[in-house]
Design an enzyme around this catalytic site. Structure first.
Site, PDB file in Angstrom:
ATOM      1  N   CYS A 129      25.947  49.974  30.942  1.00  0.00           N
ATOM      2  CA  CYS A 129      26.288  50.359  29.558  1.00  0.00           C
ATOM      3  C   CYS A 129      25.484  49.585  28.503  1.00  0.00           C
ATOM      4  O   CYS A 129      24.971  50.175  27.539  1.00  0.00           O
ATOM      5  CB  CYS A 129      27.780  50.176  29.314  1.00  0.00           C
ATOM      6  SG  CYS A 129      28.448  48.651  29.977  1.00  0.00           S
ATOM      7  N   HIS A 242      30.566  48.317  22.630  1.00  0.00           N
ATOM      8  CA  HIS A 242      29.731  47.119  22.826  1.00  0.00           C
ATOM      9  C   HIS A 242      28.815  46.930  21.614  1.00  0.00           C
ATOM     10  O   HIS A 242      28.243  47.888  21.089  1.00  0.00           O
ATOM     11  CB  HIS A 242      28.812  47.295  24.039  1.00  0.00           C
ATOM     12  CG  HIS A 242      29.506  47.219  25.368  1.00  0.00           C
ATOM     13  ND1 HIS A 242      30.836  46.931  25.528  1.00  0.00           N
ATOM     14  CD2 HIS A 242      29.000  47.383  26.631  1.00  0.00           C
ATOM     15  CE1 HIS A 242      31.133  46.931  26.826  1.00  0.00           C
ATOM     16  NE2 HIS A 242      30.040  47.206  27.511  1.00  0.00           N
TER      17      HIS A 242
END
Ligand code: A2P
Length: 337
Positions: A129, A242
């Protein structure tokens, strides 16, 4: 229009749940879909496109007649089941780290290296990710200015560690506020009101496996074996989304205006950069979105040809489920299924 038989392995997990949503939202051409997990979740009911489905325990027969299998059930499950699914005739898009650095497996971010899906031999890997959101922002700059060096610090949400880690943050936050003590089950350290510089296991070079994924996967996806990447990966008490501070050094000179212009025209990127008016991306705002958001674009003060930027994305979407579904869409576009 042709429709496809799809299976999701890991359908009950944090990424599996978003995969379901993304398939629905994008009107993926589905003929038949099955939801697979371990024996623990077999029999559980889930909703998809207004209908109720029963989760099945994964078995070799599960993959018979399946065209595309989306996997998000962890590395060891993927190692075990991907070859079986391929043998049964499915193309596997795998979200784990099990196959990413295998030289027979393409590692694909559709905004960067879509053509790599064409040489698949049954398995296509979905990158880590943190790497996905970083390369979506790096690649357009690399094409024009050639990036030599990247120094990246991540601020990663707990959802990246799965459904149990989300529960850890919830439970520990409640416990601390009530004066109780809680030990997280899925995370390596206390997460409520804390910042943990430890994601995945430590390696001999004192980097973590998560950090080395950012080094090796970036080179493979961008076809740039010489790029030097210096990562530090940190878990923060954020549920989803994130963030990364990314400093780059380019071979050719680059100005802030040029970097902004390149990123404004880049596929999958949205520039939100007006700091004096408090405009910069934050995880709370990108939750549920599919793009990569970039702000705080500034001249880096440590390199002559340097730019620093703040890159934020929904790690369950662009960092996992959306990227996997986009890969499946490429398979259809290039008539590979
Ligand atoms: P299950 O619900 O049966 O445990 P997360 O990343 O959020 O922890 O989710 C992991 C997903 O992978 C879940 O859907 C989980 O299913 C599935 N999974 C984990 N281990 C296995 C296994 N050995 N076989 C099949 N599915 C598995």
């Amino acid at each position: 229009m042709k429709k496809y038989n799809v299976a999701i392995l890991g359908a009950t997990g944090a990424v599996g749940e978003v995969m379901r949503k993304v398939l629905e939202e994008r009107n993926f051409p589905i003929n038949n879909i099955k939801f697979l997990a371990s024996a623990r979740s077999a029999g559980k009911k889930i909703q998809f496109c207004g209908e109720e489905y029963t989760v099945e325990e994964v078995k070799p027969e599960s993959f018979e007649g399946v065209d595309i299998a989306l996997f998000s059930a962890g590395g060891s499950t993927s190692k075990q089941w991907a070859p079986i699914a391929v043998e049964k005739g499915a193309v596997v898009v795998d979200n784990s780290s099990a196959w990413r650095m295998d030289e027979n497996v393409p590692l694909v971010v559709p905004e960067v290296n879509p053509e790599d899906v064409k040489w698949h031999k049954g398995i296509i890997a979905n990158p880590n990710c943190s790497t996905i959101q970083m390369v979506v922002a790096l690649y357009p700059i690399h094409k024009e200015k050639k990036i030599k060096r990247v120094i990246v610090s991540t601020y990663q949400a707990v959802s990246g560690a799965g459904a149990r880690a989300i529960k850890d943050l919830e439970e520990e936050t409640k416990a601390r506020l009530e004066g109780r003590f809680y030990t997280p089950e899925a995370l390596p350290n206390h997460i409520a009101f804390n910042v943990v510089p430890h994601i995945d296991v430590f390696l001999d070079n004192l980097h973590t496996k998560e950090e080395m994924k950012m080094v090796n996967e970036t080179r493979k996806i961008m076809h740039a074996p010489d790029i030097k990447v210096s990562p530090t990966c940190v878990r923060v008490p954020v549920f989803n989304g994130h963030s990364e501070n990314v400093v780059i050094e380019t071979e050719k000179p680059i100005t802030v205006e040029e970097a902004r212009e390149i990123l404004r025209n880049a596929p999958g990127v949205i520039v939100e950069d007006d700091p004096f008016n408090k405009v910069y991306p934050m995880p709370i705002d990108v939750d549920g979105k599919d793009d990569v958001f970039v702000g705080r674009i500034k001249k880096d003060l440590a390199f002559d040809n340097g730019i620093s930027m703040w890159v934020v994305a929904d790690n369950l979407r662009k960092g996992a489920a959306t990227n996997a579904v986009q890969i499946a869409e490429l398979l259809i576009k290039y008539e590979l299924v």
